[in-house]
Every structure is written in C-alpha cells, then in structure tokens.
Design a protein around this motif. Structure first.
Motif, PDB file in Angstrom:
ATOM      1  N   ASP A 196       0.862  -1.194   0.000  1.00 46.53           N
ATOM      2  CA  ASP A 196       0.000   0.000   0.000  1.00 46.53           C
ATOM      3  C   ASP A 196       0.894   1.238   0.000  1.00 46.53           C
ATOM      4  O   ASP A 196       1.420   1.637   1.035  1.00 46.53           O
ATOM      5  N   ALA A 198       0.300   4.443  -0.281  1.00 42.19           N
ATOM      6  CA  ALA A 198      -0.152   5.584   0.519  1.00 42.19           C
ATOM      7  C   ALA A 198       0.161   5.368   1.997  1.00 42.19           C
ATOM      8  O   ALA A 198       0.627   6.285   2.690  1.00 42.19           O
ATOM      9  N   ALA A 199      -0.089   4.143   2.477  1.00 43.12           N
ATOM     10  CA  ALA A 199       0.214   3.835   3.869  1.00 43.12           C
ATOM     11  C   ALA A 199       1.710   3.908   4.121  1.00 43.12           C
ATOM     12  O   ALA A 199       2.166   4.411   5.166  1.00 43.12           O
ATOM     13  N   ASP A 201       3.971   5.761   2.490  1.00 45.61           N
ATOM     14  CA  ASP A 201       4.399   7.158   2.500  1.00 45.61           C
ATOM     15  C   ASP A 201       4.052   7.825   3.833  1.00 45.61           C
ATOM     16  O   ASP A 201       4.871   8.565   4.402  1.00 45.61           O
ATOM     17  N   ALA A 202       2.846   7.562   4.333  1.00 42.20           N
ATOM     18  CA  ALA A 202       2.432   8.154   5.610  1.00 42.20           C
ATOM     19  C   ALA A 202       3.302   7.642   6.751  1.00 42.20           C
ATOM     20  O   ALA A 202       3.690   8.410   7.640  1.00 42.20           O
ATOM     21  N   PRO A 221      -2.887   6.176   8.934  1.00 42.44           N
ATOM     22  CA  PRO A 221      -3.846   5.240   8.350  1.00 42.44           C
ATOM     23  C   PRO A 221      -4.286   4.186   9.362  1.00 42.44           C
ATOM     24  O   PRO A 221      -3.574   3.887  10.325  1.00 42.44           O
TER      25      PRO A 221
END
Length: 328
Positions: A196, A198-199, A201-202, A221
C-alpha cells in the motif's frame, strides 16, 4: 511481626511434604523483589533444599506480557510457563516474572507517569530479576542463563553485556525469535510488505517525525495509529534507539548462544535475522531454523494471533533445540 510470621508460615506450607525424601519435586514458588521502588512479582521454579545448580531467567515478549507469556491481546498464551517446565525437566531452575504493569506487578512509582515506562525500565527490571536469581541458595553462580522471546531478547543481551560490579555472569543466552532490527525499521518493513504506497508514505513520514522531534503525527492510516500515537510515542522513541545488532556485538566472546528463527514468524524470519547472526559470530552460537513454528513457539504455519492461546505444547522443534543446547 505479623508480616514476618506470615512469611514463615508461607515457607512452612510451601515446604510441607517436600522434606520426606521428596527433594526432587519441583515447586512453583511465588516470590517478589524490588527494583528502584517497584515491587516485581514472579515465580521461582526450583527444588527446595537442592544443592546449587544451573538456573535460568525467563523474559517474556514485549509490552504487557506477564510471567507466563499471557497478555490482553493474545490471551493466556502460557508459553513461558511451558518453557520453565521444560527447563526443570532438564534440571534447570528458573525465575519468570510479571513485568511492570502486568500480572501482580503494578506500576509502582510510575503510576502517575505511565508514559515514562520505556525500554530502559524493562531492562532495569530484568537486571533486578537476574540478581535476585543469582542470590538464591539453589543457584550456581557459574551456571546462570537467560532465555527470552521476541523483544525480550534485547533485555537478555543487555544482561549478558552488563559490566556492573554486582552483575552476575551470564554463561548462556537463549534468544527465541529475536528482534532483528530497530523497532521503527521493523514496522516499516511490514508496511512495505502490504504493498500500500499511501500507507507506506504516511508511515515513512511518521518515522522521520518521530526520530527528528520525538512526536507522533495526529493521524495515521487505520492500524498504524495503534502502533504509534501520542500515548505511546515516548516508549516508541526509546525502543527505536536500541539497535539489536549493535547490542549483539557487546555480548562477551565465548558466551553460549542459542538463536531460533522461523519461516512462519513474520517478526523473526531467518533472512531478517542474518545481520544479528553475523553480529553474534564471536560467541559460541547455535542457530536453529524452525519450520512452520509461530512467534510463540508452537506449530502453526499461519502465525495467527488468534491461535496463540490454544494451549498446545511448544513445538517439538523447539524442544529438540533446547535439548541440544541445555545438554552441552
């Protein structure tokens, strides 16, 4: 006076039935000791009145895990109790204990500041425990070992490297499914494995923030917020400062070390622990690669937390590893 009489009565009751030629019987004795104002409770498994012999300190997994390996997330796991029983069958006394905030051990001086309970507090408790074990009449000071699981292995290696004037010599270490790297790096690898972006990067941004400022993001997340938040950030910062590989290099040369890893344990796969194995190369190291064994040392290739408290015996592979190590 009542307290003194209570201790005497308890001791008499404990030893009753053990003095008539029954000295080979093992007992689980409730004990306590103090570490910087904190009373720590545990179980000393031994043979009453036995001559000094080998003794082992058992250190449970990270966080709120008690003397038996039980915790609120996985339930009554019981693996550390089983390990104590296996050791006694091989003639080794043991001490296992409730870490701060678990079992009978409260928060003590940390009751009003629970966020100050960080890795150093757990290491301090382990040091107090091994000193208590070393002081028992049934302990041979030249035959003290430490067995630990997961993050507990960090504290075990710290005991082996302890150069304090009153530090017992640790002759052997059992490092079951050890923490292979820095805390945040391990979580990063798990997040990356989810695929994932996005997860990931966060999370990478959160890691940078923690290491730069010692603070946690307001939001993360789903799932990641439980691993890092304002309530546990102090503990995360301190845990992340510890590099198990660097710590392994400080274990005295020649120390007998048993290290296990497993293809089924997402926290301690054999490929992941290779740097730790290399760092322990100066010790008398035995590496056992387990197959289909989960993180709590039972046969379960799924390594599903829901199965951790199934009360199955420890894996025969673990028993075999223990036999080969204790028997040396």
């Amino acid at each position: 006076m009542k307290a003194v009489l209570g201790v005497i009565v308890s001791a008499v009751l404990l030893l009753a039935g053990c003095s008539s030629g029954d000295q080979d019987r093992w007992v689980d004795e409730d004990v306590s000791f103090v570490d910087t104002g904190l009373t720590i409770h545990g179980t000393y498994r031994h043979r009453p009145d036995a001559a000094p012999g080998p003794a082992a300190l058992l250190i449970s997994e990270s966080g709120n895990t008690d003397r038996n390996g039980d915790n609120a997330v996985a339930g009554p796991v019981g693996n550390m109790r089983q390990l104590a029983e296996l050791l006694s069958e091989r003639g080794v006394a043991s001490l296992r204990y409730d870490k701060i905030g678990t079992g009978q051990t409260g928060l003590g001086p940390y009751a009003q500041r629970p966020t100050d309970v960080v890795s150093a507090v757990y290491t301090s408790g382990a040091k107090a425990a091994v000193r208590y074990l070393a002081a028992q009449p049934g302990t041979d000071g030249d035959r003290i070992s430490v067995y630990a699981l997961g993050e507990g292995t960090v504290h075990a290696m710290a005991l082996a490297a302890d150069t304090g004037a009153d530090a017992p010599k640790i002759g052997a270490l059992g490092l079951f499914q050890p923490l292979p790297g820095r805390y945040l790096d391990m979580i990063t690898n798990r997040v990356r494995a989810t695929g994932d972006p996005a997860a990931l990067d966060a999370w990478l941004a959160a890691v940078d923030q923690v290491r730069a400022t010692g603070t946690a993001p307001d939001t993360l997340p789903e799932g990641l917020g439980a691993l890092l938040n304002a309530g546990n950030v102090n503990a995360v910062v301190e845990a992340d400062k510890i590099d198990p590989v660097a710590l392994a290099a400080t274990v005295p040369a020649g120390t007998r070390v048993l290290l296990t890893c497993s293809d089924a344990d997402g926290q301690a796969r054999c490929d992941d622990v290779e740097p730790l194995i290399d760092a322990l190369g100066h010790t008398a190291l035995t590496v056992v690669e387990l197959t289909g064994v989960n993180h709590v040392l039972r046969d379960d290739a799924s390594d599903n937390v829901a199965n951790y408290a199934n009360q199955e015996p420890l894996s025969p592979q673990v028993v075999d590893a223990l036999d080969g190590f204790v028997g040396k």
